[in-house]
Write a protein that holds these residues in place. Structure first.
Motif, short mmCIF file in Angstrom:
data_model
loop_
_atom_site.label_atom_id
_atom_site.label_comp_id
_atom_site.label_asym_id
_atom_site.label_seq_id
_atom_site.Cartn_x
_atom_site.Cartn_y
_atom_site.Cartn_z
N LEU A 1 -13.70 44.01 -36.88
CA LEU A 1 -14.46 42.96 -37.07
C LEU A 1 -13.60 41.92 -37.61
O LEU A 1 -12.88 41.97 -38.41
CB LEU A 1 -15.55 43.13 -38.17
N THR B 1 -13.57 37.10 -38.18
CA THR B 1 -14.50 36.25 -38.36
C THR B 1 -13.66 34.93 -38.36
O THR B 1 -12.47 34.93 -38.69
CB THR B 1 -15.53 36.24 -39.52
N HIS C 1 -14.55 30.69 -39.11
CA HIS C 1 -15.46 29.69 -39.74
C HIS C 1 -14.47 28.19 -39.76
O HIS C 1 -13.43 28.24 -40.38
CB HIS C 1 -16.22 30.12 -40.79
N LEU D 1 -20.86 30.97 -37.90
CA LEU D 1 -19.88 31.92 -38.17
C LEU D 1 -19.42 32.37 -36.95
O LEU D 1 -20.37 33.26 -36.24
CB LEU D 1 -20.37 32.91 -39.30
N THR E 1 -18.08 35.53 -34.93
CA THR E 1 -17.93 36.87 -35.39
C THR E 1 -17.34 37.67 -34.04
O THR E 1 -18.22 37.66 -32.93
CB THR E 1 -19.20 37.73 -36.01
N GLU E 2 -16.23 38.36 -33.99
CA GLU E 2 -15.92 39.00 -32.84
C GLU E 2 -15.79 40.72 -33.24
O GLU E 2 -15.19 41.07 -34.14
CB GLU E 2 -14.46 38.60 -32.33
N PHE F 1 -17.15 40.13 -42.86
CA PHE F 1 -18.44 39.42 -42.59
C PHE F 1 -19.52 38.71 -43.91
O PHE F 1 -19.52 37.46 -43.99
CB PHE F 1 -19.51 40.38 -41.71
N GLN G 1 -17.77 35.71 -46.00
CA GLN G 1 -17.96 34.48 -44.99
C GLN G 1 -19.34 34.01 -45.12
O GLN G 1 -19.58 32.69 -45.20
CB GLN G 1 -17.40 34.94 -43.56
N VAL H 1 -25.07 33.05 -36.35
CA VAL H 1 -24.02 33.98 -36.12
C VAL H 1 -23.70 33.82 -34.75
O VAL H 1 -24.59 34.15 -33.96
CB VAL H 1 -24.42 35.10 -36.70
N LEU I 1 -21.86 36.30 -31.97
CA LEU I 1 -21.69 37.59 -32.16
C LEU I 1 -21.00 38.00 -31.01
O LEU I 1 -21.65 38.11 -30.02
CB LEU I 1 -22.58 38.55 -32.42
#
Length: 121
Positions: free
Chosen positions: A2, A4, A6, A13, A15-16, A30, A33, A46, A48
């Protein structure tokens, strides 16, 4: 894994998810953040992104895991899911995702549309 990203002027945010991730990753990466964004904004949107190498049941499993982890936390407004998985698309639109957050699915070629959808929310 995971990861992030920002930008301080935004409540989005990014998120990958690449492969597997754990609750520890979620809580250590996560959630801090999200808390940081909530210090400056009333809600977090988010973005994602599921790596395009993740397909089929793996994407569904990871999404279910992510949803399970996110449910106890407040402050999440919208979730834009980026994935090319047709199975995920079917799951989102026909089963109405068990989520309290407005959620939309975008394919990787429509990343800018996903960011715009989050920005207006």
């Amino acid at each position: 894994m995971l990861a992030t990203q920002h930008k301080s002027y935004s409540n989005i945010l990014i998120t990958e998810i690449h492969g597997k991730f754990s609750r520890k990753d979620f809580n250590d990466i996560f959630i801090p953040q999200v808390k940081n964004i909530l210090e400056n904004f009333s809600e977090v949107n988010v973005y994602l992104d599921f790596n395009n190498k993740l397909t089929g049941w793996m994407v569904l499993s990871l999404l279910n895991q992510f949803q399970q982890y996110i449910e106890p936390y407040g402050g999440i407004n919208r979730i834009a899911i980026i994935s090319d998985s047709s199975l995920l698309k079917w799951r989102l639109y026909f089963n109405k995702l068990n989520s309290n957050h407005p959620t939309e699915l975008f394919v990787h070629k429509d990343i800018e549309k996903a960011k715009a959808w989050l920005a207006i929310g």
